[in-house]
Enzyme design. Sequence first.
Site, PDB file in Angstrom:
ATOM      1  N   SER A 179     -64.353  17.429 -10.818  1.00  0.00           N
ATOM      2  CA  SER A 179     -63.432  16.338 -11.128  1.00  0.00           C
ATOM      3  C   SER A 179     -64.175  15.015 -11.355  1.00  0.00           C
ATOM      4  O   SER A 179     -65.064  14.955 -12.200  1.00  0.00           O
ATOM      5  CB  SER A 179     -62.406  16.246  -9.993  1.00  0.00           C
ATOM      6  OG  SER A 179     -61.401  15.347 -10.301  1.00  0.00           O
ATOM      7  N   ASP A 345     -54.623  23.076 -15.419  1.00  0.00           N
ATOM      8  CA  ASP A 345     -55.077  21.818 -14.823  1.00  0.00           C
ATOM      9  C   ASP A 345     -54.421  20.628 -15.508  1.00  0.00           C
ATOM     10  O   ASP A 345     -54.481  20.491 -16.725  1.00  0.00           O
ATOM     11  CB  ASP A 345     -56.609  21.747 -14.974  1.00  0.00           C
ATOM     12  CG  ASP A 345     -57.242  20.679 -14.108  1.00  0.00           C
ATOM     13  OD1 ASP A 345     -56.545  19.714 -13.737  1.00  0.00           O
ATOM     14  OD2 ASP A 345     -58.431  20.821 -13.808  1.00  0.00           O
ATOM     15  N   HIS A 378     -56.465  22.351 -10.939  1.00  0.00           N
ATOM     16  CA  HIS A 378     -57.581  21.492 -10.541  1.00  0.00           C
ATOM     17  C   HIS A 378     -58.279  21.889  -9.233  1.00  0.00           C
ATOM     18  O   HIS A 378     -59.496  21.849  -9.141  1.00  0.00           O
ATOM     19  CB  HIS A 378     -57.072  20.058 -10.437  1.00  0.00           C
ATOM     20  CG  HIS A 378     -58.124  19.029 -10.686  1.00  0.00           C
ATOM     21  ND1 HIS A 378     -58.757  18.888 -11.892  1.00  0.00           N
ATOM     22  CD2 HIS A 378     -58.664  18.088  -9.881  1.00  0.00           C
ATOM     23  CE1 HIS A 378     -59.635  17.908 -11.825  1.00  0.00           C
ATOM     24  NE2 HIS A 378     -59.596  17.409 -10.612  1.00  0.00           N
TER      25      HIS A 378
END
Length: 402
Positions: A179, A345, A378
């Site tokens: 991320s 995601d 995610h």
Amino acid sequence: MANTVVSLFSIVLLCITAAQGRKTFHLNNVWPTSYAAINDVDGICTTMVETQGYTCEEHKVTTEDGYILSLQRIPVGRSGEKADKPPVLLQHGIFSDASTWLVNSPDESLGFILADNGYDVWLANVRGTQYSSGHTSLNPNDKAYWDWSWDELASYDLPAFVQYVYNYTGQRMHFAGHSLGTLMALAALSQGQVLNMLRSSVLLCPIAHMNQITSLPTKLAADIFIANDIYWLGISEFNPSGGAGSKFVEDICNKLNINLSNLESLVTGPNCCLNSSKPDVSSEPTATKNLIHLSQMIRKGKIAKYDYGDQGQNMKHYGQPVPPFYDMTAISNEFPLFLIYGGQDKLSDVNDVQVLLNDLKDHDKNKLVVLLKEDYAHLDFVSAVNANQMVYDPMMVFFKNN
Ligand SMILES: *[C@@H]1O[C@H](CO)[C@@H](O)[C@H](O)[C@H]1NC(C)=O
Ligand SMILES: *[C@@H]1O[C@H](CO)[C@@H](O)[C@H](O)[C@H]1NC(C)=O
Ligand SMILES: *[C@@H]1O[C@H](CO)[C@@H](O)[C@H](O)[C@H]1NC(C)=O
């Protein structure tokens, strides 16, 4: 659909800003004067690594702008054999810290899996997280302590971690980020920073472009714009019992019916494979400026340095009236990259990843691995119970080849 997701994300980002602002300022009230003491007794090594039967070392590095950051090292696998492979530096994303790599069982968590496979594992914790809250002259109660965004994470924290591991081990390392940790690496790599100390980089759910914002419904865009400006004021006048800025954003969240306790799946997408019997990991604070910077990226669809929203201020910081861009096409074409992203995601959504892949279209084909996991969102990339086979096995094949 994509537009809805992006606009939802923008709003949620602001809602988090509000929630996080409260949390940060609450924490500030109880921030211990000496974090070092806590670190030794109660740090990540003691509470999360040694408890699983692994050797663990606590390390500290000071950035050029004075932040004292912690790193944990797992130099030995469960077999008791010392690492015989290169160091791997793991960089967590926003609202988390090194514990993100350790929460599942040793057979499921990347930090332990790498150690068991002979890698010398180093876990980074960025400024502002509980184990990296030291500074040579400031403390988290000072407003100046929180005067940073991911620009500084990329230009100070990441180089400090990499340089420290390089100095300590005398070896070039592999890097893996999740991320916001990928944006730190992409930004640094695009400027040629740290390149000479890295062997390769793994990007789990890469965050770079957030272009979708151009098609946002106008009204929503306007709301966000206003909310941001108000938030600016909120910072300088922040009052722990709820200043005008935080109240305003909270009202927006309430009006949009966003249930703050469901934030996680709203933000990250529907994670397929988390272990539901694991307790929630507590989230770590970040700077409000960092969140505003991310909102700017969504709004403008450009990867640029933080925009002070004022030509004079931008001139002062950058010597030009608009913030300089980060150019992803400038990443060296020969540098080994392993990029993996999820079909579900919402933060690192497939369309934005395509834009990044387009930037990398001249990358040496033998130096770029790209994988799409259709059912992953995610958090699956760091916490799924099957990430060991789906993500970490191919990642280690990539490490071996590079
Ligand atoms: C790495 O070593 C160099 C040379 O000894 C030193 O100047 C530098 O401060 C060290 N950096 C870190 C982060 O340990
Ligand atoms: C928000 O979500 C939580 C957890 O799913 C639920 O218990 C709560 O009732 C929800 N609140 C509202 C106002 O919908
Ligand atoms: C989920 O977590 C629980 C509690 O830590 C553990 O007992 C169980 O084995 C885990 N399940 C999987 C599939 O990893």
